[in-house]
Scaffold this motif. Structure first.
Motif, PDB file in Angstrom:
ATOM      1  N   LEU A  72       0.844  -1.192   0.000  1.00 26.76           N
ATOM      2  CA  LEU A  72       0.000   0.000   0.000  1.00 26.76           C
ATOM      3  C   LEU A  72       0.880   1.243   0.000  1.00 26.76           C
ATOM      4  N   VAL A  73       0.489   2.234  -0.765  1.00 27.97           N
ATOM      5  CA  VAL A  73       1.161   3.528  -0.777  1.00 27.97           C
ATOM      6  C   VAL A  73       0.123   4.590  -0.429  1.00 27.97           C
ATOM      7  N   ASP A  74       0.355   5.286   0.667  1.00 31.81           N
ATOM      8  CA  ASP A  74      -0.583   6.308   1.153  1.00 31.81           C
ATOM      9  C   ASP A  74      -1.993   5.738   1.307  1.00 31.81           C
ATOM     10  N   GLY A  75      -2.057   4.508   1.803  1.00 35.93           N
ATOM     11  CA  GLY A  75      -3.347   3.903   2.095  1.00 35.93           C
ATOM     12  C   GLY A  75      -4.035   3.229   0.929  1.00 35.93           C
ATOM     13  N   GLU A  92       3.150   0.730   3.140  1.00 33.13           N
ATOM     14  CA  GLU A  92       2.716  -0.264   4.119  1.00 33.13           C
ATOM     15  C   GLU A  92       2.813  -1.668   3.519  1.00 33.13           C
ATOM     16  N   ILE A  93       3.269  -2.598   4.334  1.00 34.81           N
ATOM     17  CA  ILE A  93       3.298  -4.019   3.964  1.00 34.81           C
ATOM     18  C   ILE A  93       2.404  -4.751   4.973  1.00 34.81           C
ATOM     19  N   PRO A  94       1.102  -4.902   4.682  1.00 34.93           N
ATOM     20  CA  PRO A  94       0.162  -5.471   5.653  1.00 34.93           C
ATOM     21  C   PRO A  94       0.564  -6.841   6.199  1.00 34.93           C
ATOM     22  N   THR A  96       3.453  -8.109   6.847  1.00 32.40           N
ATOM     23  CA  THR A  96       4.510  -8.041   7.855  1.00 32.40           C
ATOM     24  C   THR A  96       4.174  -7.035   8.956  1.00 32.40           C
ATOM     25  N   GLY A  97       3.118  -6.229   8.722  1.00 31.97           N
ATOM     26  CA  GLY A  97       2.730  -5.231   9.705  1.00 31.97           C
ATOM     27  C   GLY A  97       3.679  -4.043   9.766  1.00 31.97           C
ATOM     28  N   GLU A  98       4.500  -3.871   8.737  1.00 32.32           N
ATOM     29  CA  GLU A  98       5.483  -2.784   8.732  1.00 32.32           C
ATOM     30  C   GLU A  98       5.019  -1.614   7.871  1.00 32.32           C
ATOM     31  N   SER A  99       5.389  -0.415   8.312  1.00 30.16           N
ATOM     32  CA  SER A  99       5.096   0.800   7.557  1.00 30.16           C
ATOM     33  C   SER A  99       6.350   1.656   7.511  1.00 30.16           C
ATOM     34  N   TYR A 100       6.552   2.339   6.403  1.00 25.49           N
ATOM     35  CA  TYR A 100       7.756   3.144   6.214  1.00 25.49           C
ATOM     36  C   TYR A 100       7.404   4.509   5.623  1.00 25.49           C
TER      37      TYR A 100
END
Length: 242
Positions: A72-75, A92-94, A96-100
């Protein structure tokens, strides 16, 4: 007329210096599609997944991850493997639960900085226009346009945008005392407080004087400043800004 050659592909040694990749590890890299960010201010989504986050060993695996709707990019779910992501975008990488958040280091390179899942996105107002029904359209640095009822925003202000509902959570005004990040020139990546604004009525661009954490001051263009907060940064930043 001489043949210009292919413009669809890009060799690594010709890649912008803002890209965090080694120029001689391989021959080719993935050129971003035309979009909201210029090529020297953005990374292709494949490059982020494969080279930066190392979630894939090659481009084929990276494309499979992206085409499966796992990024995801900007939601928004993005399935274009060449999609350009740039400064302040939230990835966002749902699974892995990671956001950058994409930031700049002191060498002007685009870097990913891990943030919390519900982080807001900071967007700089680069222009604004009055439209139908006396509403105001804000033109943001990432190509987005936002329509607001009240004209209480100025060019160079930065808004904190909730990407989930596309609503403004907070606004950070450009002015003396504001915390800023320098996005261009020899002081790229440095953070400081605006101590003085020099307004020039001639054709020359306006400049600002910034004081960093060491109490040293330097001069830079107003257009190179990106407000991070009213008196201190409202977001987490790269450690030691490296």
């Amino acid at each position: 007329m001489a043949k210009m050659g292919s413009r669809k592909h890009l060799k690594r040694f010709k890649a912008p210096k803002t890209w965090p990749i080694h120029p001689k590890e391989d021959t080719w890299t993935v050129k971003p599609s035309a979009g909201s960010h210029a090529i020297n201010k953005s990374l292709s989504l494949t490059l982020v997944i494969r080279d930066v986050l190392a979630l894939a060993d090659n481009a084929r695996e990276a494309k499979r991850i992206i085409n499966s709707g796992n990024v995801l990019v900007d939601g928004r779910v993005i399935k274009d493997y060449k999609f350009p992501v740039g400064f302040m975008d939230i990835i966002e990488i749902p699974k892995t639960g990671e956001s950058y958040r994409i930031l700049l280091d002191t060498k002007g390179r685009l870097k990913l900085h891990e943030v919390s899942k519900d982080s807001s996105k900071l967007c700089k107002i680069v222009n604004k226009t009055t439209i139908k029904d006396n509403k105001t359209q804000l033109n943001l640095h990432d190509g987005k346009n936002l329509i607001v009822d009240a004209d209480e925003y100025d060019v160079s202000d930065v808004i904190s945008l909730n990407v989930a509902n596309n609503e403004i959570d907070e606004v950070f005004k450009f002015g003396e005392g504001a915390s800023v990040l320098v996005t261009g020139g020899k002081h790229t990546g440095e953070i400081g407080i605006i101590s003085e604004i020099n307004v020039d009525q001639s054709s020359n661009p306006n400049t600002v004087i910034i004081e960093n954490s060491k109490k040293d001051t330097f001069l830079t263009l107003k257009d190179y400043t990106f407000v991070l907060g009213n008196d201190k940064p409202s977001i987490s930043l790269l450690e030691a800004n490296k």
